[in-house]
Motif scaffolding. Structure first.
Motif, PDB file in Angstrom:
ATOM      1  N   CYS A 136      -6.054   0.080   2.044  1.00  0.00           N
ATOM      2  CA  CYS A 136      -5.993  -1.182   1.938  1.00  0.00           C
ATOM      3  C   CYS A 136      -6.943  -1.903   2.969  1.00  0.00           C
ATOM      4  O   CYS A 136      -6.345  -3.732   3.098  1.00  0.00           O
ATOM      5  CB  CYS A 136      -3.771  -1.595   1.580  1.00  0.00           C
ATOM      6  N   CYS A 149       0.203   3.978   3.121  1.00  0.00           N
ATOM      7  CA  CYS A 149       0.399   3.965   4.746  1.00  0.00           C
ATOM      8  C   CYS A 149       1.515   2.933   4.412  1.00  0.00           C
ATOM      9  O   CYS A 149       2.474   3.316   5.686  1.00  0.00           O
ATOM     10  CB  CYS A 149      -0.551   3.421   5.681  1.00  0.00           C
ATOM     11  N   CYS A 165       1.017  -0.737  -0.056  1.00  0.00           N
ATOM     12  CA  CYS A 165       0.190   0.189  -0.170  1.00  0.00           C
ATOM     13  C   CYS A 165       0.714   1.349   0.241  1.00  0.00           C
ATOM     14  O   CYS A 165       1.980   1.112   1.202  1.00  0.00           O
ATOM     15  CB  CYS A 165      -1.013  -0.059   1.323  1.00  0.00           C
ATOM     16  N   GLY A 204      -0.694  -0.276   7.140  1.00  0.00           N
ATOM     17  CA  GLY A 204      -2.601  -0.831   7.344  1.00  0.00           C
ATOM     18  C   GLY A 204      -3.548   0.579   7.061  1.00  0.00           C
ATOM     19  O   GLY A 204      -2.636   1.857   7.760  1.00  0.00           O
ATOM     20  N   CYS A 205      -4.093   0.922   6.646  1.00  0.00           N
ATOM     21  CA  CYS A 205      -4.734   1.659   6.483  1.00  0.00           C
ATOM     22  C   CYS A 205      -6.271   1.605   5.682  1.00  0.00           C
ATOM     23  O   CYS A 205      -6.345   0.530   5.320  1.00  0.00           O
ATOM     24  CB  CYS A 205      -4.181   3.111   6.056  1.00  0.00           C
TER      25      CYS A 205
HETATM   26 ZN   LIG Z   1      -3.108   1.383   3.667  1.00  0.00          ZN
END
Ligand SMILES: [Zn+2]
Lengths: 339, 760
Positions: free
Chosen positions: A274, A266, A263, A270-271
């Motif tokens: 994604c 981020c 991604c 993790g965001c």
């Molecule tokens: Zn992300």
């Protein structure tokens, strides 16, 4: 005579300096320095003088001529530059005003991205091929190792046409057409319009754009596929990308993969973009299934290959942060003029 | 497909990673996870409780209950359930104190639905025995990534993958010792082994039909299956586990023996879901002597269904042909949990295992059940396990990295492949559940090994290949040049759809027969493929004039024309549209002419006798390049464009590309001798085309004529027009004499007169 010459020179010098207009200056030049002017008259009188007097008068005459000519040139130049200054001073133009005439239009974002990717692939030795939008069942399915009873042939996915034809559901049929046309070894891409019988909503379209890619050579491995995908995606996104392959099932490749990129929002942490996985699914790919090579007239015992499909529509949406796929074929110039 | 983490952890010994991590590993090595979700959240902290008293609350349908909880002592709470009564044993959930109906309510009594045990929300759960349930985590796997894996439609198959990935032992839920022994008590005949390779049936007696125990209900509910009764729930358990679809018939409602046959044309079956289905000879049915009792692999019949009074059960565990089930299910628009699995080509070797599993589970849910004899097992010849040679050097070349032989063998064996080491190659025997369609060639084994070692262990490698420029796609390049010109000339690119309606075709007077028809259009007004891009143009005009007083756009797309046979002809076209709200429209037409010339400087325009209803009758012109007709420029008829002026350029790109390719680009020496010019002004009628006059001039074109240019137009008081042209004459080798120039001029004047014009 010398006295008269000097007197004339003195007077004329004054007149030159005081001339108010170029015309006045020119009149003085004609009267004194002209071919029939006063100085020329003096010249004619020289013959009547004794040799000694002639030498002295000649000198005086020349010196008067030289200094008058110099004064004249000076004054003339002054007039010219004054005129030029005056012209320039009059010629003010407001160059902050926009130019009249044609305001250029713009290219569709899908065209832009296609061109960009096409030239990227061209630089890596891939030929760009086209195929028909209306396809045969053979090219769209059979040749791609999708058997007659495969769920992908279900009515709900494919637009079927009279005469047993269909609207191609992917650009993959160009794989077979390309193999037949170019023969091995080959490197090709096929961008184009594809169709799926899907209800249209902000993220689904029945008409969208894909780019098929294929390489066939004596020895083609997953490692080679990875190399090309990384290079390609680095080119598209303009920076190094981290990719991963995971199993994916597509009948025309074996093994088949889903390719994810880390991604970019981020960086893998993790965001929401994604879905907190750190990865974004980007394209399906794999090693070309031997049956597909056979359908393209290539012996799978001698050649292998990789193939991939890139969703151009999706890429455009990612690139320009377009939140509704329907804009792309809306024909709405409020949207299109932004590109 | 939903997988229960608890279920998987019962089948994989020592599963020591959480559901989130497990989902990630499954995604990387097997199939795509779509996320994890907790099921039975309220079970966290829940405990059994007994209702001590219930008293009504004034002005409320709720009651105030005193309960004795097993874990939290005595609690007072408000409960609205109709079955909340003194002495009821139920489940208490601590949720903190909340004011309800004027009373401080401490926690709640929960229904089966609230606890995730079943769909029952009629009242609070009536608990018998202990509450041995814990919150579970459900891993949702994308069905599309399982289409090629019949074995992964059940927990056991997924557990095998997980065990192989993690290197843990796999627990087989089936013990074949449980398989009933003895002669089969059910009569079975298969008429077509092609459609039903195997049919296994077992008779059970002493069955008591009732609700399933909570653990069974809960497990089914957690993966989206509904509890029906203990017998049916067992069939669903086995479906979700092995994943063999099975069916239970009430043995007393079956007349005679079981016959697996094609349906008779028009044969009807009232199915379990209450629908009546009319069948065809394409469909396979399970029948008794009285007729169909089930649609094979899809759904059972209502008449032979298990009911509260059922005591004897015929348990069917069969294998049906994948595409036959798919066809029937698609035609009936009936996708069931069974049909979805059979469509993926189930393993015919699994039927007996399901019987053994059923015998064990029936005993649990209906104690005292008796298997009568052993299974009746009818089958044709079952395919032998295929053996695939795997060359290790070839494997390395496909993967792009080396893997030790022992590791390859280990991977394959963990996935239940049989492996014989033959030195440079392995002989790999495919397990029956992977052999139905999934694995048949060495390339399939590349995937097995690759995904298990992990594709992340393969380093990207640049291939060694010759550096050669690829062939240029001239058509694409040409299209892109045109796009560049059009956009620089002020036109914005649009993409329009390929679908049009009959009404649209009629509107432009395009014959409907020339269209290719879509058999399953997305909407009834999108049933034809466009034979002209003008439909889109019209729409673009109509939509955009709401927002702009003046605008320009273009599209490059394909016209699709039906052919008597073979694929339709696809013709690349460029259409450009220009709209102006005000003005007389002339400027727009001129601009499109300029656009055409910007694309190919030699474009010329000739009047056309062809009438098209949607065109302004006096404002259309054909566009030529050389002798080739390449397009048309026109203004839309006011009836089609009631407001403003809409001008269109439509170019047929095939002929245009040919014509452009035919124009030789070769240098002409620059003239060294001066040229001469003379002007001619021609009197023309009100509607005489300049092109016609120019043609007349051209007819007298001598060798020395370099060019004929249109200069100006001037209107005379009588309505006639004076059209002026400038003729340039010159020669490469010398200066022309005055006589030669005059002769050329006279020749042209003669030609003009011959054509019926006068000189001004
Ligand atoms: Zn992300």
């Amino acid at each position: 005579m010398i006295g008269r010459i000097e007197e004339l020179a003195g007077q004329t010098l004054g007149r030159v300096r005081e001339a108010g207009t170029p015309e006045e200056l020119e009149a003085v030049r004609v009267e004194v320095l002209g071919r029939k002017g006063s100085l020329a008259e003096f010249g004619k009188l020289m013959g009547k003088l004794s040799p000694e007097e002639r030498v002295a008068a000649g000198k005086a005459l020349n010196s008067a001529k030289t200094s008058l000519e110099a004064a004249y040139e000076l004054k003339k130049t002054a007039f010219e530059s004054a005129a030029l200054e005056a012209r320039l001073a009059r010629e003010w133009v407001d160059l902050t005003m926009p130019p009249p005439g044609i305001v250029p239009g713009s290219l569709h974002p899908l065209t832009r991205i296609q061109n960009e990717i096409e030239s990227l692939f061209f630089s890596m030795g891939f030929a760009a091929l086209d195929g028909p939008e209306v396809e045969t069942e053979f090219h769209n399915f059979d040749a791609l190792n999708i058997p007659p009873d495969h769920p992908a042939r279900d009515m709900q996915d494919t637009f079927w046409l009279e005469g047993g034809h269909l609207l191609r559901t992917h650009t993959s049929p160009v794989q077979v057409r390309g193999m037949q046309r170019l023969g091995p070894p080959l490197r090709m891409i096929a961008p184009g319009r594809v169709f799926r019988n899907e209800e249209v909503d902000p993220s689904h379209e029945h008409t969208f754009y894909q780019l098929e890619g294929m390489m066939v050579d004596r020895e083609v491995s997953i490692a080679h596929l990875l190399y090309f995908m990384k290079t390609l995606l680095g080119g598209i996104f303009g920076r190094e990308v981290t990719v991963r392959l995971r199993p994916g099932f597509f009948p025309f490749v074996e093994p088949g993969f889903e390719l994810d990129i880390q991604c970019m929002v981020c960086g893998g942490e993790g965001c929401p973009v994604c879905k907190h996985s750190g990865w974004v699914e980007l394209l399906p790919c794999g090693l070309v299934h031997p049956n597909v090579l056979r359908a393209g007239g290539i012996n799978p015992d001698e050649y292998g290959g990789f193939a991939f499909g890139l969703g151009l529509t999706r890429l455009v949406m990612m690139r320009y942060l377009i939140d509704d796929i329907r804009w792309l074929q809306s024909g709405d110039l409020r949207f299109l003029k932004q590109f | 497909m939903k997988f229960s983490y608890q279920w998987l952890s019962e089948l994989v010994e020592d599963l020591d990673i959480d559901a989130q991590e497990l989902a990630r590993r499954i995604t990387l090595h097997t199939a795509e996870s779509e996320g994890v979700e907790v099921h039975g959240t309220l079970l966290k902290g829940a405990c059994p409780a007994t209702v001590l008293s219930v008293e009504p609350i004034a002005n409320s349908h709720n009651g105030k209950a005193e309960v004795e909880t097993e874990a939290y002592g005595r609690k007072t709470l408000v409960c609205g359930a109709p079955n909340c009564r003194e002495g009821l044993r139920t489940v208490y959930v601590p949720l903190g104190v909340k004011r309800v109906s004027g009373i401080d309510s401490d926690g709640m009594l929960a229904s089966a639905a609230e606890l995730g045990i079943s769909g029952d929300d009629e009242g609070v759960l009536e608990l018998e025995g202990e509450l041995n349930l814990e919150a579970d985590t459900i891993i949702e796997i994308d069905n599309k990534s399982l289409t090629h894996r019949p074995d992964l439609w059940g927990h056991y198959g997924m557990a095998r993958e997980v065990a192989a990935v993690l290197g843990k032992p796999l627990v087989d839920p089936v013990s074949l010792e449980m398989l009933p022994q003895g002669p089969g008590a059910v009569g079975v005949e298969i008429r077509e082994y092609g459609l039903c390779p195997r049919y296994t049936a077992q008779l059970f007696e002493g069955v008591k039909v009732g609700p399933s125990p909570l653990w069974l209900q809960y497990r089914l509910e957690s993966i989206g299956l509904r509890t029906i009764n203990n017998i049916v729930d067992v069939t669903n358990w086995i479906l979700a586990e092995l994943p063999q679809p099975t069916h239970a018939f009430d043995a007393d409602k079956i007349r005679g023996r079981i016959l697996v046959r094609r349906a008779e044309e028009g044969e009807k079956l009232l199915a379990l879901n209450g629908e009546e289905y009319v069948l065809t000879a394409e469909d396979l049915v399970i029948a008794d002597e009285g007729g169909a009792i089930a649609i094979a692999g899809v759904i059972g019949g209502k008449d032979s269904a298990i009911g509260p009074e059922t005591t004897r059960v015929v348990f069917e565990s069969a294998n049906f042909h994948a595409s036959a089930v798919r066809k029937t299910s698609a035609r009936l628009k009936l996708r069931t949990d069974a049909s979805m699995r059979f469509e993926k080509a189930q393993d015919p070797h699994n039927t007996l295992r399901a019987i053994a599993r059923a015998a064990e589970l029936f005993e649990l849910v209906s104690p005292g059940v008796v298997a009568v004899g052993g299974p009746t097992d009818v089958h044709g010849e079952l395919a032998a396990a295929p053996v695939i040679p795997l060359d290790l050097g070839w494997l390395k070349r496909k993967l792009g990295r080396e893997i030790e032989k022992q590791e390859v063998i280990g991977i394959l064996e963990r996935l239940a492949f049989g492996v014989a080491d033959e030195g440079e190659a392995l002989a790999v025997t495919v397990p029956s559940w992977r052999a139905t369609k999934d694995i048949s060639i060495p390339d399939d084994l590349v995937e097995e090994v690759g995904r298990m070692v992990g594709y992340e262990t393969i380093p990207p490698v640049a291939p060694a290949m010759p550096v050669t420029p690829p062939p240029v796609n001239l058509e694409r390049r040409f299209y892109n040049e045109l796009r560049g010109v059009a956009s620089q000339q002020g036109f914005t690119e649009v993409y329009n759809y390929s679908f049009v309606s009959e009404a649209q075709a009629a509107r432009l007077g395009v014959p409907v027969e020339g269209h290719v028809r879509v058999l399953n259009p997305i909407a009834s007004d999108q049933g034809l493929l466009r034979t002209t891009l003008l439909h889109g143009v019209l729409k673009n005009f109509e939509e955009n004039r709401k927002h702009f007083d003046e605008f320009r756009f273009f599209e490059i797309g394909k016209e699709i024309h039906k052919q008597p046979e073979g694929l339709p002809r696809e013709l690349g076209h460029l259409v450009a549209g220009l709209y102006a709200h005000g003005g007389d429209g002339v400027a727009g037409l001129r601009e499109l002419q300029r656009l055409a010339r910007a694309m190919a400087p030699g474009m010329r325009f000739e009047p056309t006798a062809e009438v098209r209803a949607y065109e302004h009758p006096l404002r259309s012109v054909n566009v030529y390049l050389g002798e080739a007709l390449v397009g048309r420029i026109f203004e839309f008829h006011p009836r089609w464009m009631e407001e403003g002026r809409a001008a269109v350029l439509d170019l047929n790109l095939g002929p245009l590309a040919c014509a452009m390719a035919g124009i030789a680009k070769q240098y002409q020496p620059v003239r060294r001798y001066p040229a001469s010019e003379f002007d001619l002004s021609v009197l023309a009628g009100e509607r005489t085309f300049a092109g016609t006059v120019e043609k007349a001039l051209g007819s007298a074109r001598g060798e020395a004529v370099e060019r004929i240019e249109f200069l100006t137009e001037y209107e005379l008081p009588d309505g006639r027009r004076s059209l002026s042209f400038r003729v340039t004459v010159a020669r490469q080798d010398r200066t022309l004499t005055q006589e030669e120039i005059s002769a050329q001029r006279e020749a042209m004047i003669g030609a003009i007169r011959e054509a019926g014009f006068e000189l001004r």
